[in-house]
Design a protein around this motif. Structure first.
Motif, PDB file in Angstrom:
ATOM      1  N   GLU A  47       0.760  -1.221  -0.029  1.00 17.36           N
ATOM      2  CA  GLU A  47      -0.070   0.032  -0.072  1.00 17.36           C
ATOM      3  C   GLU A  47       0.934   1.247   0.034  1.00 17.36           C
ATOM      4  O   GLU A  47       1.706   1.563   0.735  1.00 17.36           O
ATOM      5  CB  GLU A  47      -0.757   0.106   1.134  1.00 17.36           C
ATOM      6  N   PRO A  48       0.726   2.099  -0.749  1.00 14.52           N
ATOM      7  CA  PRO A  48       1.535   3.189  -0.972  1.00 14.52           C
ATOM      8  C   PRO A  48       1.122   4.314   0.128  1.00 14.52           C
ATOM      9  O   PRO A  48       2.217   5.269   0.358  1.00 14.52           O
ATOM     10  CB  PRO A  48       1.104   3.807  -2.390  1.00 14.52           C
ATOM     11  N   VAL A  49      -0.008   4.276   0.716  1.00 16.60           N
ATOM     12  CA  VAL A  49      -0.482   5.157   1.578  1.00 16.60           C
ATOM     13  C   VAL A  49      -0.726   4.417   2.939  1.00 16.60           C
ATOM     14  O   VAL A  49      -1.759   3.524   2.827  1.00 16.60           O
ATOM     15  CB  VAL A  49      -1.575   6.117   1.145  1.00 16.60           C
ATOM     16  N   LEU A  50       0.012   4.768   4.072  1.00 13.11           N
ATOM     17  CA  LEU A  50      -0.537   3.890   5.208  1.00 13.11           C
ATOM     18  C   LEU A  50      -1.570   4.668   6.095  1.00 13.11           C
ATOM     19  O   LEU A  50      -1.871   5.723   5.935  1.00 13.11           O
ATOM     20  CB  LEU A  50       0.899   4.029   6.099  1.00 13.11           C
ATOM     21  N   GLY A  51      -2.217   3.646   6.695  1.00  6.97           N
ATOM     22  CA  GLY A  51      -3.352   3.786   7.619  1.00  6.97           C
ATOM     23  C   GLY A  51      -3.625   2.956   8.415  1.00  6.97           C
ATOM     24  O   GLY A  51      -2.806   1.924   8.538  1.00  6.97           O
ATOM     25  N   ALA A  52      -4.747   3.158   9.275  1.00  3.37           N
ATOM     26  CA  ALA A  52      -4.835   2.110  10.326  1.00  3.37           C
ATOM     27  C   ALA A  52      -5.258   0.735  10.011  1.00  3.37           C
ATOM     28  O   ALA A  52      -5.118  -0.185  10.520  1.00  3.37           O
ATOM     29  CB  ALA A  52      -6.148   2.837  11.394  1.00  3.37           C
ATOM     30  N   GLY A  53      -5.638   0.657   8.673  1.00  2.55           N
ATOM     31  CA  GLY A  53      -6.137  -0.627   8.200  1.00  2.55           C
ATOM     32  C   GLY A  53      -5.241  -1.278   7.186  1.00  2.55           C
ATOM     33  O   GLY A  53      -5.245  -2.429   6.503  1.00  2.55           O
ATOM     34  N   THR A  54      -3.908  -0.516   7.169  1.00  4.87           N
ATOM     35  CA  THR A  54      -2.729  -1.392   6.410  1.00  4.87           C
ATOM     36  C   THR A  54      -2.408  -2.707   6.760  1.00  4.87           C
ATOM     37  O   THR A  54      -2.250  -2.857   8.021  1.00  4.87           O
ATOM     38  CB  THR A  54      -1.594  -0.249   6.696  1.00  4.87           C
TER      39      THR A  54
END
Length: 496
Positions: free
Chosen positions: A353-360
């Motif tokens: 995933e190129p953008v990280l988040g809580a659901g990565t």
């Protein structure tokens, strides 16, 4: 000189030399299979950079004269082929001088690798293999009887290995003195084997017996190596028994097999014949004068160089696994002067995933020997040496041990570097490299009997903290600016 020869050790010499040749073979194979990722031209700690900074006199190596990956591969495979030939008995079918030259070449080639191997080769068994291999050259071949002086030098080496390890334990960690170290060791050792889980779950009194037996074999038995036969052979048999116990309980590269080879060099033919039927010894010729002179010169050299390791043995500040010269001759040895109470493991993960988040979604990289997946049974890999796995264990102890190579390692994962991925058991990104990688530090513990039966998990783990925050290729571009796996990326203004 009648006193010069020890014909009763003809079998001990044959066994010792064959075992050392086998371990040289494994050492060269390990180098050939792993060097490109570790110390190659585009490796994590490149040899060209090292030899540009460290002069030849400080680290003697053929690679100071010229280095390329092709040259290193040629040296490694040449050493493998020569070690295989000596293992097959080639040294006994050539003149004495040629046989000694075989051993000399093996020693020079492996010394050249070790002296540019940097952190990846900073293990005591590298020096031990070089020292034992150097002595093997002066044992001669089947054309002459084994020199008695060299047989005594092998005992002195074995004494330093065992007695040094015993002293460093008593001086280094209170758990060796109160006999509790084995409650932790099987779980926290660098690379557990398939039986380590079971050794860990032995009753506590047996762990105390293990520790006490270790002290006896390493502190009392080595003195008996210098007593007349068959006492010396019995002492050697006790050392071999202890080493076989260690082989079944963990993975320590070729350290245990080297110690076994040294112990078997102590056993004379009359003692061995009491247990096994032996063939007739070969017919020996008189030793040439030049050979006697070389053995005498070797003995003087070892006596002189023994001053430093002997002083180290009696020192309250005893050093463990220390070479006192650049040729790795007559070294100080020891192991597990301290025992970890907790097992901290670095787990490496990546995400596409190129953008990280809580659901990565993060996926783990698997290693060949060190614990990662809790349900994967520990493997038996020794005497082969998984250098990256060993250094990952040190990284879990302290980030200081990983300062020079961990960021380059992560950078190579971000480009799916094929030679680096060959060092791993599982790559979760076989098609495209990950966008981010990170490292987490976990506390690992062996599961209980019930948990193993019900879940099939050998390990349970708990997250401790972040070891390395998520990084991208751009963050580490300065480490992979010249790499065939991806086009060069403009490096950032400053390294992170």
């Amino acid at each position: 000189m009648e006193w010069f020869a020890a014909p009763e050790y003809w079998l001990a010499r044959a066994v010792f030399q064959r075992l050392i040749a086998a371990l040289y073979l494994i050492g060269f194979l390990t180098a050939a299979n792993q060097f490109r990722a570790l110390i190659g031209e585009h490796g994590m700690l490149p040899v060209p950079r090292f030899v540009a900074q460290v002069p030849m006199r400080a680290s003697p190596s053929l690679f100071h004269l010229h280095y390329s990956d092709r040259t290193f591969a040629a040296v490694s495979w040449a050493g493998t082929a020569l070690a295989a030939a000596v293992l097959a008995g080639a040294g006994d079918h050539v003149p004495l001088g040629v046989a000694m030259a075989f051993w000399a070449v093996l020693w020079v080639l492996y010394l050249s690798i070790v002296n540019v191997g940097q952190t990846w080769y900073a293990f005591g068994w590298e020096s031990l293999l070089l020292e034992a291999g150097f002595l093997a050259a002066f044992l001669g071949n089947e054309r002459v009887a084994p020199p008695v002086l060299v047989m005594w030098l092998l005992r002195w080496l074995l004494f330093r290995v065992e007695f040094g390890a015993g002293l460093i334990k008593l001086r280094g960690d209170s758990c060796w003195r109160d006999l509790t170290c084995l409650r932790y060791h099987h779980e926290t050792q660098p690379m557990p084997g398939p039986l380590s889980w079971f050794f860990h779950h032995l009753p506590s009194p047996l762990h105390r017996v293990e520790a006490a037996a270790n002290h006896f074999v390493q502190l009392v038995v080595p003195v008996a190596l210098f007593l007349p036969q068959p006492v010396a052979s019995v002492a050697a048999a006790l050392v071999v028994t202890t080493q076989l116990w260690l082989i079944t309980s963990g993975n320590f590269a070729w350290l245990n097999w080297l110690t076994i080879a040294l112990a078997l060099s102590v056993v004379d033919a009359p003692s061995a014949s009491a247990l096994f039927p032996l063939p007739d010894p070969p017919a020996f010729h008189a030793e040439p004068l030049w050979f006697e002179v070389l053995v005498l010169a070797l003995t003087v050299l070892v006596v002189v160089l023994s001053y430093w390791p002997a002083r180290n043995l009696v020192s309250r500040r005893q050093l463990m696994n220390r070479s006192f010269n650049r040729l790795h001759l007559v070294n100080a040895y020891g192991a597990f002067g301290s025992v970890n109470r907790l097992r901290l493991e670095v787990v490496v993960e990546g995400t596409a995933e190129p953008v990280l988040g809580a659901g990565t979604v993060w996926q783990e990289y698997g290693f060949k020997g060190k614990p990662t997946e809790p349900r994967r049974m520990p493997r038996q890999v020794a005497p082969y040496h998984l250098r990256l796995d060993w250094l990952m264990w040190f990284a879990g102890i302290s980030p200081v041990y990983a300062r020079s190579w961990f960021a380059p390692f992560m950078a190579r994962l971000l480009v799916n570097d094929p030679v680096t991925l060959k060092l791993l058991h599982r790559n979760p990104f076989p098609d495209e490299p990950p966008a981010h990688v990170r490292a987490l530090l976990y506390h690992y513990r062996f599961t209980t009997w019930r948990a193993l039966r019900t879940t099939g998990a050998w390990w349970e783990r708990r997250l401790v903290r972040e070891f390395l925050p998520p990084v991208t290729l751009r963050d580490l571009a300065y480490l992979v600016a010249h790499h065939p796996a991806r086009p060069p990326v403009k490096p950032p203004g400053k390294p992170p």
